[in-house]
Design a protein around this motif. Structure first.
Motif, PDB file in Angstrom:
ATOM      1  N   LEU A  25      10.298  13.754  -2.023  1.00 43.15           N
ATOM      2  CA  LEU A  25      11.153  14.934  -2.071  1.00 43.15           C
ATOM      3  C   LEU A  25      11.978  14.979  -3.345  1.00 43.15           C
ATOM      4  N   GLN A  26      12.420  13.827  -3.815  1.00 43.39           N
ATOM      5  CA  GLN A  26      13.180  13.774  -5.059  1.00 43.39           C
ATOM      6  C   GLN A  26      12.303  14.158  -6.242  1.00 43.39           C
ATOM      7  N   GLU A  27      11.049  13.681  -6.237  1.00 42.75           N
ATOM      8  CA  GLU A  27      10.115  14.048  -7.309  1.00 42.75           C
ATOM      9  C   GLU A  27       9.871  15.558  -7.313  1.00 42.75           C
ATOM     10  N   LEU A  28       9.717  16.135  -6.126  1.00 42.87           N
ATOM     11  CA  LEU A  28       9.501  17.574  -6.037  1.00 42.87           C
ATOM     12  C   LEU A  28      10.717  18.346  -6.540  1.00 42.87           C
ATOM     13  N   ALA A  29      11.882  17.867  -6.206  1.00 46.05           N
ATOM     14  CA  ALA A  29      13.111  18.517  -6.671  1.00 46.05           C
ATOM     15  C   ALA A  29      13.229  18.432  -8.186  1.00 46.05           C
ATOM     16  N   ASP A  30      12.909  17.263  -8.745  1.00 46.71           N
ATOM     17  CA  ASP A  30      12.968  17.086 -10.203  1.00 46.71           C
ATOM     18  C   ASP A  30      11.953  17.987 -10.898  1.00 46.71           C
ATOM     19  N   LEU A  31      10.757  18.107 -10.306  1.00 42.75           N
ATOM     20  CA  LEU A  31       9.721  18.950 -10.888  1.00 42.75           C
ATOM     21  C   LEU A  31      10.141  20.418 -10.871  1.00 42.75           C
ATOM     22  N   ASP A  32      10.731  20.827  -9.766  1.00 39.70           N
ATOM     23  CA  ASP A  32      11.197  22.202  -9.640  1.00 39.70           C
ATOM     24  C   ASP A  32      12.280  22.509 -10.675  1.00 39.70           C
ATOM     25  N   GLU A  33      13.179  21.594 -10.885  1.00 39.82           N
ATOM     26  CA  GLU A  33      14.241  21.768 -11.871  1.00 39.82           C
ATOM     27  C   GLU A  33      13.662  21.851 -13.279  1.00 39.82           C
ATOM     28  N   GLN A  34      12.657  21.014 -13.550  1.00 41.00           N
ATOM     29  CA  GLN A  34      12.027  21.032 -14.866  1.00 41.00           C
ATOM     30  C   GLN A  34      11.320  22.365 -15.122  1.00 41.00           C
ATOM     31  N   LYS A  35      10.635  22.868 -14.098  1.00 37.19           N
ATOM     32  CA  LYS A  35       9.949  24.155 -14.239  1.00 37.19           C
ATOM     33  C   LYS A  35      10.945  25.273 -14.523  1.00 37.19           C
ATOM     34  N   ALA A  36      12.095  25.238 -13.841  1.00 31.44           N
ATOM     35  CA  ALA A  36      13.115  26.272 -14.059  1.00 31.44           C
ATOM     36  C   ALA A  36      13.652  26.214 -15.481  1.00 31.44           C
ATOM     37  N   LYS A  37      13.854  25.011 -15.997  1.00 32.49           N
ATOM     38  CA  LYS A  37      14.353  24.855 -17.371  1.00 32.49           C
ATOM     39  C   LYS A  37      13.325  25.346 -18.381  1.00 32.49           C
ATOM     40  N   LEU A  38      12.045  25.047 -18.128  1.00 42.59           N
ATOM     41  CA  LEU A  38      10.989  25.494 -19.030  1.00 42.59           C
ATOM     42  C   LEU A  38      10.868  27.016 -19.011  1.00 42.59           C
ATOM     43  N   ALA A  39      10.994  27.617 -17.818  1.00 41.65           N
ATOM     44  CA  ALA A  39      10.935  29.079 -17.721  1.00 41.65           C
ATOM     45  C   ALA A  39      12.088  29.718 -18.488  1.00 41.65           C
ATOM     46  N   LEU A  40      13.265  29.113 -18.412  1.00 41.32           N
ATOM     47  CA  LEU A  40      14.422  29.621 -19.136  1.00 41.32           C
ATOM     48  C   LEU A  40      14.205  29.516 -20.644  1.00 41.32           C
ATOM     49  N   LYS A  41      13.685  28.389 -21.073  1.00 45.10           N
ATOM     50  CA  LYS A  41      13.422  28.185 -22.496  1.00 45.10           C
ATOM     51  C   LYS A  41      12.359  29.157 -22.995  1.00 45.10           C
ATOM     52  N   HIS A  42      11.327  29.353 -22.177  1.00 52.60           N
ATOM     53  CA  HIS A  42      10.258  30.285 -22.526  1.00 52.60           C
ATOM     54  C   HIS A  42      10.788  31.712 -22.633  1.00 52.60           C
ATOM     55  N   GLY A  43      11.648  32.106 -21.699  1.00 49.70           N
ATOM     56  CA  GLY A  43      12.228  33.444 -21.727  1.00 49.70           C
ATOM     57  C   GLY A  43      13.062  33.685 -22.973  1.00 49.70           C
ATOM     58  N   ARG A  44      13.860  32.695 -23.345  1.00 44.59           N
ATOM     59  CA  ARG A  44      14.677  32.830 -24.555  1.00 44.59           C
ATOM     60  C   ARG A  44      13.808  32.951 -25.796  1.00 44.59           C
ATOM     61  N   LEU A  45      12.714  32.203 -25.825  1.00 45.17           N
ATOM     62  CA  LEU A  45      11.804  32.268 -26.964  1.00 45.17           C
ATOM     63  C   LEU A  45      11.135  33.633 -27.050  1.00 45.17           C
ATOM     64  N   LEU A  46      10.686  34.166 -25.908  1.00 37.15           N
ATOM     65  CA  LEU A  46      10.073  35.494 -25.891  1.00 37.15           C
ATOM     66  C   LEU A  46      11.031  36.551 -26.424  1.00 37.15           C
ATOM     67  N   LEU A  47      12.271  36.493 -25.986  1.00 39.24           N
ATOM     68  CA  LEU A  47      13.264  37.471 -26.418  1.00 39.24           C
ATOM     69  C   LEU A  47      13.565  37.343 -27.904  1.00 39.24           C
TER      70      LEU A  47
END
Length: 284
Positions: free
Chosen positions: A63-85
């Motif tokens: 469960l901790q690994e899944l939580a860490d993975l989910d957090e990483q995906k959210a950070k990558l999506a945020l970084k990707h969005g900023r780059l697109l803009l």
């Protein structure tokens, strides 16, 4: 027109959205807000429990690994969005648009549009998004939601930008298309362009007078305008005329009173947006 919103994602249509936004803003002297939405699937911190009957220690670790993975995906999506803009803003500025803002929002696209559209004159969106099935020519999943929810005109862009010199208005005499004509007559965007008011089917005397009045409104606004009435189904007439005469833009009312009456639900507008290789501007 003083302000517009351009919706971008990671699809190949984002470049076209920016080009169309630059064209409109350049002709109208408008500012542009580029908007990218991180949907709830990118920001949801809750994970499904896939641990089954694992022992307590192994279950907690998973469960901790899944939580860490989910957090990483959210950070990558945020970084990707900023780059697109950032890239989209650079594209607009390189085309001479000075006032370009960026908005990165979490949550639902429609909620974001509702928040900002009161100060907006036009919304620009790509015909297809990241998940579109190009082989089947499916429209973007958010397109219908945007057009249904928006109270302002929506410009649905084609895959590649082409300078717009002449355009077709699918004319049915209904309130939506008359709203479009009034908007066009008052807008700097359409000054100097050529327009065809195209009606399908037989027109009675009242409808013919309404068509003639619409031609006069546009001509008085400095737009070279002619009209045509052709028999047949609206989809075939519009598409054939656009392709044969090389028109660059289709303008339609979102809801009308003839066979050009239903947006997305009805076959005509869906077919026009789906199959026409030109941008489509929709009015409610």
């Amino acid at each position: 027109m003083t302000h517009l919103i351009a919706l971008i994602d990671g699809s190949i249509y984002s470049h076209s959205v920016c080009d169309h936004a630059a064209w409109v803003a350049g002709r109208a002297g408008a500012s542009v807000d580029l908007m990218h939405i991180l949907g709830r699937r990118h920001t949801n911190g809750e994970n499904a429990d896939f641990s089954g009957n694992l022992k307590l220690g192994a279950r907690s670790a998973l469960l901790q690994e899944l939580a860490d993975l989910d957090e990483q995906k959210a950070k990558l999506a945020l970084k990707h969005g900023r780059l697109l803009l950032a890239e989209a803003k650079e594209q607009l500025e390189s085309q001479g648009i000075a006032e370009v803002g960026t908005k990165l929002r979490h949550g639902d696209l429609i909620e974001a549009i509702a928040e900002f559209e009161k100060d907006t004159n036009l919304i620009i969106v790509g015909k297809r998004g990241e998940a579109a099935d190009f082989a089947k020519m499916h429209l973007g999943s958010n397109l219908e939601r945007v057009v249904r929810a928006a109270t302002k005109p929506v410009l649905v862009t084609s895959r590649a930008f082409k300078p717009i010199e002449k355009f077709v208005i699918a004319f049915d005499g209904g309130p939506s298309v008359m709203k479009a004509i009034d908007h066009i007559a008052q807008s700097k965007v359409f000054k100097g362009l050529s327009c065809l008011l195209l009606a399908a089917g037989d027109l009675n005397s009242d409808a013919r007078q309404t068509l003639d009045d619409a031609v006069a409104i546009l001509q008085n606004a400095g737009i070279t305008t002619e009209s045509a009435v052709e028999k047949g189904d609206a989809e075939t007439i519009i598409k054939t005329r656009i392709e044969k005469d090389g028109y660059d833009l289709l303008v339609m009312g979102a809801y009308g009173h003839s066979r050009i009456r239903n947006l997305i639900i009805g076959s005509t507008t869906t077919e026009m947006v789906r199959s026409c290789h030109v941008p489509v501007m929709l009015f409610r």
